[in-house]
Design a protein around this motif. Structure first.
Motif, mmCIF file in Angstrom:
data_model
loop_
_atom_site.group_PDB
_atom_site.id
_atom_site.type_symbol
_atom_site.label_atom_id
_atom_site.label_comp_id
_atom_site.label_asym_id
_atom_site.label_seq_id
_atom_site.Cartn_x
_atom_site.Cartn_y
_atom_site.Cartn_z
ATOM 1 N N ASP A 52 0.841 -1.189 0.000
ATOM 2 C CA ASP A 52 0.000 0.000 0.000
ATOM 3 C C ASP A 52 0.881 1.246 0.000
ATOM 4 O OD1 ASP A 52 -2.350 -1.495 0.133
ATOM 5 O OD2 ASP A 52 -2.277 -1.590 2.329
ATOM 6 N N ASP A 91 1.386 5.529 0.515
ATOM 7 C CA ASP A 91 0.906 6.727 1.201
ATOM 8 C C ASP A 91 0.881 7.944 0.286
ATOM 9 O OD1 ASP A 91 0.654 5.776 4.091
ATOM 10 O OD2 ASP A 91 2.690 5.140 3.575
ATOM 11 N N PHE A 126 -7.596 6.397 -6.542
ATOM 12 C CA PHE A 126 -7.808 5.695 -5.275
ATOM 13 C C PHE A 126 -8.004 6.644 -4.103
ATOM 14 C CE2 PHE A 126 -3.400 6.659 -4.542
ATOM 15 C CZ PHE A 126 -3.133 6.454 -3.195
ATOM 16 N N ASP A 127 -7.344 7.806 -4.137
ATOM 17 C CA ASP A 127 -7.458 8.757 -3.030
ATOM 18 C C ASP A 127 -6.883 10.093 -3.504
ATOM 19 O OD1 ASP A 127 -7.229 10.301 -0.689
ATOM 20 O OD2 ASP A 127 -6.720 8.579 0.556
ATOM 21 N N LYS A 128 -7.736 11.090 -3.678
ATOM 22 C CA LYS A 128 -7.285 12.372 -4.215
ATOM 23 C C LYS A 128 -6.323 13.101 -3.288
ATOM 24 C CE LYS A 128 -11.129 15.288 -2.571
ATOM 25 N NZ LYS A 128 -10.327 16.421 -2.057
ATOM 26 N N SER A 129 -6.286 12.704 -2.011
ATOM 27 C CA SER A 129 -5.378 13.350 -1.060
ATOM 28 C C SER A 129 -4.006 12.706 -1.047
ATOM 29 C CB SER A 129 -5.969 13.303 0.355
ATOM 30 O OG SER A 129 -5.968 11.979 0.866
ATOM 31 N N ARG A 130 -3.867 11.585 -1.768
ATOM 32 C CA ARG A 130 -2.587 10.874 -1.756
ATOM 33 C C ARG A 130 -1.960 10.794 -3.150
ATOM 34 N NH1 ARG A 130 -2.775 5.471 1.495
ATOM 35 N NH2 ARG A 130 -4.997 5.318 1.021
ATOM 36 N N GLY A 187 -3.639 2.478 -5.557
ATOM 37 C CA GLY A 187 -2.983 2.822 -4.307
ATOM 38 C C GLY A 187 -1.939 1.814 -3.890
#
Length: 425
Positions: free
Chosen positions: A28, A30, A55-59, A151
């Motif tokens: 995974d 970060d 998968f994650d707009k903040s990462r 991710g």
């Protein structure tokens, strides 16, 4: 057998109790990083595959740093492609002109990476973040495409080299001299697909900026990553930057290393890497008079405020030698502003330098300092391959900010010890 620091981070991110060198695993992530050169390739493949979410707009981080401010239509189109993608998925960490910085200086500054985390980036110098006790490494643009969707990323667990540091630097010696010394010692393939792990009592004497510089150039020894232990220096740097929980990993006492190198920091001298490999290093007891045409002080390797401070201390009260072009590149807007507040930029200009906005520009032969045939440059960047900063018949000499500043004044490759403080040239 115990695990190294890198192996522990990879095991944790793969959900495994332990791993061994050579194993393949899916971990995974970060943070996933790309820039204005590599990002468009990732986005093209993303669209080609028909993906419609991340998968994650903040990462995900997209940093427009290589050809910005845009030098031509092609570079403008590359940034436009990244900009459109960032808006489409509301990417939190998108940095463009006005808020940009050189990616490997910007992400630590913004607290986007933290100890114990796993980061990949479509840029070979993503290994910089090991200075903060993270596992970070460069990958291809298509790997970033997959990571933006899932991710996750596949890794072969690296074996490791241990560098046991003792003592502390003498005046005018810094992390750049240390990593050039190490690369000269082990060669550009001396750490091929290995983790360069730093330890020992000497670590405490190194600033975060020293560590960032050392890890930044781990790739120049062929390493998968470089990494430092997390100590009070690390925690002091992260305070006020990182507000999320993070985990600190330490190498086991019985961790296995392919080799262990003992280095007394007090014995390191100002070091210069001659063309055309970072491993072609010399110290000033073995450097003849070599006239130069250009000096570059900046980049993801040495563009931080401490680098500006060191160069300023050498250059203040002196003037750049006739015929030498001296380019100063603060690595982020914040560093540029702080340099301005301290009066560095005014003094640099009075000394005959030009100030560049944050950009990778000349480091990769992109813009803001291209070399013509036969020209020589002393640069605080990280590579001096044939044609790296321009014409294939130009030459790049890698050095610390202090050595580069002294060379600008002398008009030739010069030791920082050769400059008389405050003397007017």
């Amino acid at each position: 057998m115990g695990m190294t620091m890198t192996q522990k981070i990879l095991a944790a991110h793969a959900g495994l109790p332990e791993v061994k060198a050579g194993e393949l695993l899916s971990a995974d992530l970060d943070m996933v990083l790309a820039n204005d050169i590599t990002g468009p390739v990732s986005i093209k493949e993303f669209d080609k595959a028909g993906f419609d979410s991340v998968f994650d707009k903040s990462r995900i981080s997209l940093v427009m740093d290589h050809f910005t401010p845009n030098k031509d239509i092609k570079s403008a189109e590359q940034c436009q492609k990244c900009r459109t993608f960032a808006r489409r998925f509301d990417i939190d960490n998108y940095y463009d002109v006005g808020a940009v910085g050189i990616e490997h200086a910007l992400l630590p500054e913004k607290g986007i990476v933290a100890p114990g985390e796993a980061i990949i980036g479509a840029d070979s110098h993503t290994c910089t973040y090991g200075a903060l006790g993270a596992f970070s490494t460069g990958v291809g643009s298509t790997d970033v495409t997959a990571a933006m969707v899932t991710g996750k990323a596949w890794f072969k667990v690296p074996s490791a080299l241990k560098f046991n540091l003792t003592g502390s630097f003498r005046e005018h010696v810094s992390g750049k001299d240390l990593i050039l010394h190490i690369i000269g010692m082990i060669g550009v393939d001396g750490a091929l697909y290995k983790s360069m792990e730093f330890a020992g009592p000497g670590v405490a004497s190194l600033t975060i900026d020293d560590r960032l510089t050392v890890c930044n150039m781990a790739i120049e020894a062929g390493a998968k990553n470089g990494i430092f232990p997390v100590d009070q220096v690390t925690l002091d740097y992260e305070k006020g930057r990182v507000d999320r929980a993070f985990k600190i990993y330490e190498a086991d006492e019985d961790a296995e290393y392919d080799a262990v190198y003992d280095i007394d920091l007090g014995e390191i001298q100002p070091t210069v890497s001659f063309p055309h490999l970072p491993s072609n290093t010399r110290t000033f007891d073995d450097i003849p008079d070599i006239p130069i045409d250009q000096v570059v002080i900046g980049s993801c390797t040495n563009g931080r405020i401490s680098d500006m401070e060191k160069a300023h201390a050498i250059m203040k009260g002196h003037h750049v030698a006739p015929g030498v072009r001296a380019i100063i590149m603060p690595a982020t807007q914040a560093i540029y502003l702080e340099s301005m507040r301290r009066g560095y930029l005014e003094d640099f200009i009075e000394s005959g330098c030009i100030i560049s906005p944050p950009t990778c520009g000349p480091c990769l032969g992109g813009h803001m300092g291209i070399l013509a045939a036969g020209e020589r440059c002393v640069s605080t960047t990280n590579r001096n391959f044939v044609g790296r900063m321009g014409h294939v018949e130009s030459e790049v000499y890698l050095a610390s900010p202090e050595t580069a500043a002294a060379s600008a004044i002398a008009g030739k490759i010069a030791s920082p010890y050769s400059v008389t403080d405050g003397a007017d040239d």
